[in-house]
Structures are given as C-alpha cells and as structure tokens.
Design an enzyme around this catalytic site. Structure first.
Site, PDB file in Angstrom:
ATOM      1  N   CYS A 143      81.689   4.542  74.424  1.00  0.00           N
ATOM      2  CA  CYS A 143      80.415   4.647  73.719  1.00  0.00           C
ATOM      3  C   CYS A 143      80.237   3.336  73.196  1.00  0.00           C
ATOM      4  O   CYS A 143      78.972   2.896  72.997  1.00  0.00           O
ATOM      5  CB  CYS A 143      80.333   5.748  72.805  1.00  0.00           C
ATOM      6  SG  CYS A 143      81.624   5.689  71.801  1.00  0.00           S
TER       7      CYS A 143
ATOM      8  N   GLU B 264      77.815  12.587  67.222  1.00  0.00           N
ATOM      9  CA  GLU B 264      78.243  11.178  67.877  1.00  0.00           C
ATOM     10  C   GLU B 264      77.715  11.013  69.164  1.00  0.00           C
ATOM     11  O   GLU B 264      78.275  11.491  70.162  1.00  0.00           O
ATOM     12  CB  GLU B 264      79.720  11.060  67.673  1.00  0.00           C
ATOM     13  CG  GLU B 264      80.373  11.212  66.238  1.00  0.00           C
ATOM     14  CD  GLU B 264      79.943  10.332  65.166  1.00  0.00           C
ATOM     15  OE1 GLU B 264      79.307   9.374  65.395  1.00  0.00           O
ATOM     16  OE2 GLU B 264      80.208  10.864  64.003  1.00  0.00           O
TER      17      GLU B 264
HETATM   18  P1  NAD Z   1      77.860  15.077  77.737  1.00  0.00           P
HETATM   19  O1  NAD Z   1      76.853  15.007  76.639  1.00  0.00           O
HETATM   20  O2  NAD Z   1      77.785  15.462  78.972  1.00  0.00           O
HETATM   21  O3  NAD Z   1      79.051  16.377  77.477  1.00  0.00           O
HETATM   22  C1  NAD Z   1      79.746  16.314  76.159  1.00  0.00           C
HETATM   23  C2  NAD Z   1      80.107  17.891  75.783  1.00  0.00           C
HETATM   24  O4  NAD Z   1      79.185  18.599  75.619  1.00  0.00           O
HETATM   25  C3  NAD Z   1      81.006  18.568  77.014  1.00  0.00           C
HETATM   26  O5  NAD Z   1      82.014  19.168  76.694  1.00  0.00           O
HETATM   27  C4  NAD Z   1      79.904  19.252  77.731  1.00  0.00           C
HETATM   28  O6  NAD Z   1      80.537  20.333  78.408  1.00  0.00           O
HETATM   29  C5  NAD Z   1      79.156  19.807  76.292  1.00  0.00           C
HETATM   30  N1  NAD Z   1      77.689  20.507  76.654  1.00  0.00           N
HETATM   31  C6  NAD Z   1      77.120  20.012  77.565  1.00  0.00           C
HETATM   32  N2  NAD Z   1      75.854  20.584  77.592  1.00  0.00           N
HETATM   33  C7  NAD Z   1      75.962  21.526  76.676  1.00  0.00           C
HETATM   34  C8  NAD Z   1      74.945  22.225  75.884  1.00  0.00           C
HETATM   35  N3  NAD Z   1      73.745  22.548  76.320  1.00  0.00           N
HETATM   36  N4  NAD Z   1      75.418  22.893  74.731  1.00  0.00           N
HETATM   37  C9  NAD Z   1      76.854  22.487  74.135  1.00  0.00           C
HETATM   38  N5  NAD Z   1      77.609  21.791  74.831  1.00  0.00           N
HETATM   39  C10 NAD Z   1      77.033  21.147  76.006  1.00  0.00           C
HETATM   40  O7  NAD Z   1      78.707  13.812  77.427  1.00  0.00           O
HETATM   41  P2  NAD Z   1      79.834  13.217  78.270  1.00  0.00           P
HETATM   42  O8  NAD Z   1      79.538  12.672  79.558  1.00  0.00           O
HETATM   43  O9  NAD Z   1      81.302  14.076  78.322  1.00  0.00           O
HETATM   44  O10 NAD Z   1      80.539  11.875  77.390  1.00  0.00           O
HETATM   45  C11 NAD Z   1      79.812  10.626  77.688  1.00  0.00           C
HETATM   46  C12 NAD Z   1      78.661  10.562  76.479  1.00  0.00           C
HETATM   47  O11 NAD Z   1      79.279  10.672  75.167  1.00  0.00           O
HETATM   48  C13 NAD Z   1      78.190   9.066  76.566  1.00  0.00           C
HETATM   49  O12 NAD Z   1      76.761   9.223  76.437  1.00  0.00           O
HETATM   50  C14 NAD Z   1      78.750   8.563  75.431  1.00  0.00           C
HETATM   51  O13 NAD Z   1      78.052   7.329  74.771  1.00  0.00           O
HETATM   52  C15 NAD Z   1      78.963   9.495  74.288  1.00  0.00           C
HETATM   53  N6  NAD Z   1      80.091   9.164  73.406  1.00  0.00           N
HETATM   54  C16 NAD Z   1      79.827   8.527  72.164  1.00  0.00           C
HETATM   55  C17 NAD Z   1      80.860   8.471  71.259  1.00  0.00           C
HETATM   56  C18 NAD Z   1      80.558   8.164  69.663  1.00  0.00           C
HETATM   57  O14 NAD Z   1      81.490   8.198  68.956  1.00  0.00           O
HETATM   58  N7  NAD Z   1      79.271   8.101  69.587  1.00  0.00           N
HETATM   59  C19 NAD Z   1      82.207   8.705  71.730  1.00  0.00           C
HETATM   60  C20 NAD Z   1      82.360   8.940  73.115  1.00  0.00           C
HETATM   61  C21 NAD Z   1      81.256   9.284  73.984  1.00  0.00           C
END
Ligand code: NAD
Length: 520
Positions: free
Chosen positions: A318, A284
């Site tokens: 999001c 997501e």
């Molecule tokens: P992010 O992608 O920076 O991090 C998400 C998670 O991924 C964290 O736990 C992070 O440590 C981990 N991560 C980072 N790099 C990684 C890698 N290479 N491999 C595996 N894991 C890794 O996102 P964020 O800043 O935590 O959240 C905000 C984003 O999430 C926004 O883009 C928002 O739109 C999206 N979001 C989407 C939904 C949805 O339902 N579509 C819901 C909430 C947030």
C-alpha cells in the site's frame, strides 16, 4: 518487560541461511495442500476445498484448501467471542502480555516456515517475506507493552473533596478483516491489537491467503490465547460483510481497498436491531503515493530508491510509490536512467534469491496491470516495459510511463501492480500542489538536499507517512507509525503509540470524598 526492539532480519547473503530457507520451502511443499478449517471456539468445521489458494508463480500448485465461512458462521463466531470476552476481557494487561510474549516466541521459532508459506501463498520474495515475519513479531511485542502502558491510569487534576480517576476498558468483540498483501504481519497486527487490549477477536483473512491466516491463529492459540477469544473465518466477502453488520461486533479493524473500506464505514454506521453501541471502524486503505524529486537530488540515490519503492513486491504494497514528480531541470536525465534501470530488473519466481520482482497475486491483478499498461501506451509514452517473464504464473513486466495527460486515471487511481508514472514539475511548490490534489494521503517521498525544502514539503503534504531521502516502503514498528489520512484511512497509526486507544473505551469516575457520616 524489557524495552522494545525490532526483530533482526535474516542475513540472506549467507549461503547457510538461504539453504535453510530452501530446505524449509521443500518441506512445506511436501505437505501441500494445507487444510484450513473454520475455527470457532474449540470447534473446527466447514468443508475444506470450498476455497482454494494457489502459488501465484505456478497457479497449478494448490497451497491451501480452505473452508469458506458463511454469514451463519459469522453469527456463531461472534457468539463464541462474546463468551471468550467474558474470560479474556477479565485478565490484566500483564497476563495478556505474558501470553503474547509466548506467541512472539512461537512466531520466532517457526519464522522460516512462515516466510516459506508467504513465498508460496502470496508470491512474495524471500527478503520481503522474512521482513514480514519480523514485522509480525514486532507487532506482538510492541502491543503487549502498549497494553500495559494503557492500563496505567492517566494523571487527572485532583481537588480537595473529590477523587478523579479514568481507566480504559476493552470494548468487546473486534472483527478483523485483512488483506492478502501482508497476510501474516497486518493480520497479526490487527488481531493482536484487539487481544492485547482485552477484546475477543473474530478474524477473517483474505480469500487469497487463508493458510497464512490459519498460521496466525495457530501461533496465538498455541501460546495460550483461549479458543473462544480468537476465531478464524476463512472466506470471501460474505463473512466479512456479516461481521460488519453484526450487532454483537463493537470494533472493526479493516485493512484493504478504499472501495471496501468505504462500504464498511457506511454499513457500520447503521445501528442494527438489538445493538446498543456505536461501532468503531479502524480502516487502513489504499493510496496513490508520490515521490517528489528536487533539482538538487542525487540521482544515484533516487533511482534505486524509486525502483525499490515502486517495484518491490511487484508494486503491491500500500506504501508503494506509483507517481514520480521530478523537477524539470533533471527530468530528462532522470527519466532515461529510471527507464534503463527498470529494463534491467530481474522478474522471476518468488523462491529464487536475488530477484527484483516476483509475480502479482492473481489473474485479476495481472489483468489490471495489462489494462493499465495498455492505457499508458494509448495516453502517454511507455519508457520501460521489456522485462523477460517466466512462461507461467501471474508475472508482469515493471512498467514506467511518461507524458500522460493531467487527467489520466493512471495519475490518480491506485493500480496496485508494477506501474510507475513519471512527470516533470516546474517547482517543488507545483509538486506539492499535485500531491495535495489527491484524495489519497498514505505515503510520499521527497529527495532534496535543501533543509528549507524538506521543511516546506513536510509542512505541506497531507500524507500519513512522509519519507525524506529514502524509499517510501518498509515502515518499522515503533519507529514509523504507519497509516494514511483522507481516503487512505481513519488516521490510526499501526505500530505507533495510541493505536490501542481505538480498541478500548474510557471510563471516568469522580468520587466525593467529603465525610458524610459513618456507614453502618
Ligand atoms: P480488498 O478490499 O479487496 O479486501 C480486503 C478484505 O476485505 C478481504 O479480506 C476481503 O475478503 C474483505 N471484503 C471484501 N468485501 C467486503 C465487504 N463488503 N465487507 C467486508 N469485508 C469485505 O483489499 P485487498 O485486495 O485484499 O488488499 C489490497 C488493498 O489493501 C490495496 O488497496 C492496498 O492499498 C490496501 N492496503 C492498505 C494498507 C494500509 O495500511 N493502508 C495495507 C495493506 C493493503
């Protein structure tokens, strides 16, 4: 089990309710900083303090000292999960639902403290923090029921001489990689979906909200989820990336940015040595969510709904609206009213009741907003940007921008901060073309009084969630299954029927029932 119902929100208009929350927050503050270890099976470990989370409104207040898991911890957690799966995966859906019902009761019993933790660690205002706890409880109750449904064997065509059956079995180990913006609800949803369907889970919360992640694991384990069926790996991208690569992981449930989601999809497609299955990714991701405003829309409804959609939780949902496409017949009036209403918003610390916006989550988010606002001033006209901000903390003024050139990145990229663009469109068809031109397809809104327009826009927009004549945020479990299409996600719908199918595999059996003589 009884029929599913959404958990009722707290009535924050009552002074007694607000007093209880304030007292709970004070009690929480007295216990800060919280310590969040790595939790692998029965073992707690790691040096707490390697990872530090702070109050975004007062960054000198340390909320949690967490351990920072490594790739080696990820290996150990997957090994524990494989053992945990042997036991948890052998339980019936009804047994798991019983445990999860107890977890919902634990969450309910500590809802004030959990909301207070979200206020502190994510800087989320009370109203939204409370709604988040309700959503977490809803996920637990809903997926517990869905798992029981899933265990019922589907009806297949039966012909004489054969017996056909199909059942769904858990896949094995689920890696849950979660974002910070719904640090309890989204984490609980993904973790519980894995558990309810009989998998073991290794959960990595966001590095910005490790204490919220720890609280999710506490509640589930206290309710009786075996320690080896649910491990906690606080940390940054290292344990996340290690889990994605690990040959012992079967399913990856990820919520976060598009960039990281795409990286995960790519890495998960590689078959590692010793891996005998395809990994499945539930992702997501982000969005660029538009609201289309028709010429006949009632501005008394649209302006507050647009503001709520764009600036609630400082634009960090999001589902938040970030681009308004307004019929040119009412554009001037609309833009003036939107700008005026935005200037009047109250920005303050998350714990103050009645605010419109709290802080953004960290200095990087504040800087992203600052850069976007500077680009807006350079490329377009800033219509509102004048809110009074508290002196400390990661606060941003809600910003409304008009007259951007069509190729401005502010019209196509997710900013994830309180910045809203507004532009005139010649027709609803032109607005639909603009939405359809995006690589994202998460949420959209439409304000129109014409049923034919509603039907046409519904037919045309590719988004996962379209909201008509209401705000674009606040999807409810079981009522608005949530998740995006295109680069916004894999099309799975959190809180909807069918979501658990991503966590299981089907097995069909056909038995020849013709008599072939007696077995001796
Ligand atoms: P992010 O992608 O920076 O991090 C998400 C998670 O991924 C964290 O736990 C992070 O440590 C981990 N991560 C980072 N790099 C990684 C890698 N290479 N491999 C595996 N894991 C890794 O996102 P964020 O800043 O935590 O959240 C905000 C984003 O999430 C926004 O883009 C928002 O739109 C999206 N979001 C989407 C939904 C949805 O339902 N579509 C819901 C909430 C947030």
């Amino acid at each position: 089990m009884t029929a599913f119902l959404n958990e009722p929100l707290l009535e924050l208009r009552r002074a007694s309710v607000r007093d209880e929350l304030t007292a709970t927050l004070a009690a929480l503050d007295a216990t800060l900083p919280l310590h969040v270890p790595i939790r692998i099976g029965e073992q707690d470990g790691g040096e707490t303090g390697a990872l530090v989370s702070v109050d975004p409104g007062r960054p000198d207040r340390v909320v949690a000292l967490a351990a920072s898991a490594t790739a080696a911890d990820a290996d150990a957690a997957v090994a524990a999960a494989e053992r945990g799966f042997a036991r948890w995966g052998a339980t019936t859906a009804a047994e798991r639902a019983q445990t999860l019902t107890r977890a919902a009761a634990v969450l309910r019993a500590r809802r004030a403290r959990l909301a207070a933790l979200i206020v502190r660690e994510a800087g989320k205002p009370w109203e939204e923090a409370d709604a988040e706890i309700c959503e977490a409880i809803d996920f637990v109750e809903f997926y517990a029921r869905q798992a029981i449904e899933l265990e019922r064997e589907p009806e297949l065509l039966q012909l004489p001489g054969e017996r056909n059956a199909m059942r769904y079995v858990p896949r094995g180990v689920v890696a849950v990689i979660a974002p910070w913006n719904f640090p309890v609800a989204i984490s609980t949803g993904m973790v519980v979906a894995g558990l309810a369907s009989g998998n073991a889970v290794v959960y990595k919360p966001s590095e910005l909200t490790p204490a919220c992640g720890g609280a999710v694991v506490d509640a589930l384990r206290e309710a009786g989820v075996p320690a080896e069926a649910l491990s906690l790996l606080p940390g940054g991208d290292e344990p996340g990336a290690a889990l994605v690569r690990h040959p012992g992981v079967h399913t990856i449930a990820f919520t976060g940015s598009c960039a990281v989601g795409l990286e995960i999809v790519r890495a998960a497609a590689e078959v590692a040595p010793g891996q005998r299955h395809l990994k499945r990714v539930v992702a997501e991701m982000g969005g660029k969510n538009c609201i289309v405003v028709d010429a006949d829309a009632d501005l008394d409804e649209v302006v507050p709904a647009a503001i709520r959609s764009a600036f609630g939780f400082a634009g960090q949902k999001c589902s938040a609206a970030s681009r308004l496409l307004v019929h040119e017949a009412l554009y001037e009036t609309f833009a003036a009213r939107l700008a005026g209403a935005s200037e009047a918003l109250l920005v303050d610390h998350a714990e103050r009741f009645g605010i419109d916006l709290g802080p953004v989550v960290d200095a990087a988010a504040q800087e992203r907003h600052r850069r976007a606002a500077a680009l807006a001033a350079e490329q377009g006209t800033v219509l509102a940007d004048g809110a009074a901000l508290p002196g400390e903390g990661f606060f941003c003024s809600p910003t409304v921008v008009g007259e951007l050139p069509p190729d401005s990145p502010l019209l196509s990229e997710e900013v994830f901060a309180p910045l809203l663009t507004v532009e005139p469109v010649a027709s609803i068809a032109a607005a639909c073309d603009a939405v359809d031109g995006s690589s994202f397809a998460l949420t959209a809104g439409l304000f129109s009084r014409n049923p034919a327009t509603v039907a046409e826009v519904t037919r045309r927009l590719p988004v996962g969630n379209l909201y008509v004549n209401r705000a674009t945020t606040g999807a409810m479990v079981a009522r608005q299954p949530f998740g995006g299409n295109r680069l916004s996600g894999t099309g799975t719908k959190a809180g909807g029927p069918g979501y658990l199918a991503a966590f299981v595999e089907p097995r069909a059996v056909c038995e020849n029932t013709m008599r072939h003589g007696l077995v001796v």
